[in-house]
Design an enzyme around this catalytic site. Structure first.
Site, PDB file in Angstrom:
ATOM      1  N   SER A   1      86.305  50.725  82.006  1.00  0.00           N
ATOM      2  CA  SER A   1      84.867  50.976  82.116  1.00  0.00           C
ATOM      3  C   SER A   1      84.553  51.062  83.597  1.00  0.00           C
ATOM      4  O   SER A   1      85.340  50.587  84.438  1.00  0.00           O
ATOM      5  CB  SER A   1      84.071  49.830  81.478  1.00  0.00           C
TER       6      SER A   1
ATOM      7  N   TYR B   1      82.272  40.874  79.884  1.00  0.00           N
ATOM      8  CA  TYR B   1      82.678  42.273  79.716  1.00  0.00           C
ATOM      9  C   TYR B   1      83.280  42.801  81.013  1.00  0.00           C
ATOM     10  O   TYR B   1      84.336  43.443  81.009  1.00  0.00           O
ATOM     11  CB  TYR B   1      81.464  43.096  79.306  1.00  0.00           C
TER      12      TYR B   1
END
Length: 252
Positions: A144, A157
């Site tokens: 990401s 995350y």
């Protein structure tokens, strides 16, 4: 019509929706035979049948990527069904509640770690063990933009995605001698269900778009094109990379 992945045999995890689904469709269009993995067996079987009806060998398998026994069994079954595996897109992941760092619950932290980081490691481990003796291959891991920069309120995350980038680089260094390439992609905001975690916290689509100099959210197909390239021979000298696909987000 031939594609750049003709003759390739590729595993896609988290294949039933979002980026995984878009990648599966594009990989099939480029000639790859596929084993699609997802925790939602009904959805992944439906996608596999859809792709098979288009004339591409494709199989769906239901499993939890955070479970070592299930991952190893799925890898064995994928090799049986496809004949070999010489490519993988490790895409399965989960979002996390948006919360201040010091209020994040242990159960939420553990779940995100189990799927987003341990799950990638388990899948890569099984893939490496096969590719080591079968002539090599290419692995792409979905990190990401949060693997490159931090996102406030998303500590767990962010940590998992930084971990995926580091894991990919370490594996690339080890894999080079045995003809295994490993790369990570680092998408910015993409129009998938995972954005709901941010939207529920009051982070609007407009705010997410504004994080990118292109001032928009990507479509899953835009990420899929990069996955195809990294799994193909066209990227033969690319390994250990963490490729931003973020409209310039990380460049600011």
């Amino acid at each position: 019509m031939t594609g750049i992945l003709d003759g390739r045999h590729i595993v896609v995890t988290g294949a039933a929706s979002g980026i995984g689904r878009a990648a599966a469709l594009e990989l099939a269009a480029q000639g790859a035979s596929l084993a699609l993995w997802d925790i939602d067996q009904t959805a992944v079987n439906a996608l596999a049948e859809n792709i098979k009806h288009r004339g591409t060998p494709c199989f769906g398998l239901g499993l939890d990527v955070s479970n070592a026994n299930q991952v190893d069994a799925a890898m064995q079954r994928s090799v049986e069904l496809l004949g070999t595996v010489d490519g993988a897109f490790n895409n399965a992941g989960v979002g996390a509640p948006t919360a201040p760092f010091d209020t994040l619950g242990e159960a939420d932290f553990d779940r995100v770690m189990a799927v987003n980081l341990k799950g990638v490691w388990l899948c890569m481990r099984a893939q490496f063990q096969h590719m080591r003796t079968s002539g090599g291959g290419s692995i792409v891991n979905n990190a990401s933009v949060s693997g490159l920069v931090a996102l406030a309120g998303q500590a767990a995350y962010t940590a998992t995605k930084h971990g995926v980038v580091g894991l990919s680089k370490a594996a690339a260094v080890e894999g080079a001698a045995i003809n295994i390439r490993v790369n990570a992609i680092c998408p910015g905001a993409v129009r998938t269900a995972i954005l709901s975690h941010l939207e529920e916290a009051g982070i609007t689509e407009a705010a997410l778009a504004a994080m990118s100099p292109q001032d928009r959210i990507a479509e899953p197909e835009e990420i899929a094109h990069a996955v195809v390239w990294l799994l193909s021979k066209q990227s033969s000298f690319v390994t250990g990379a963490a490729l931003p696909i973020d409209g310039g987000w990380a460049a600011r």
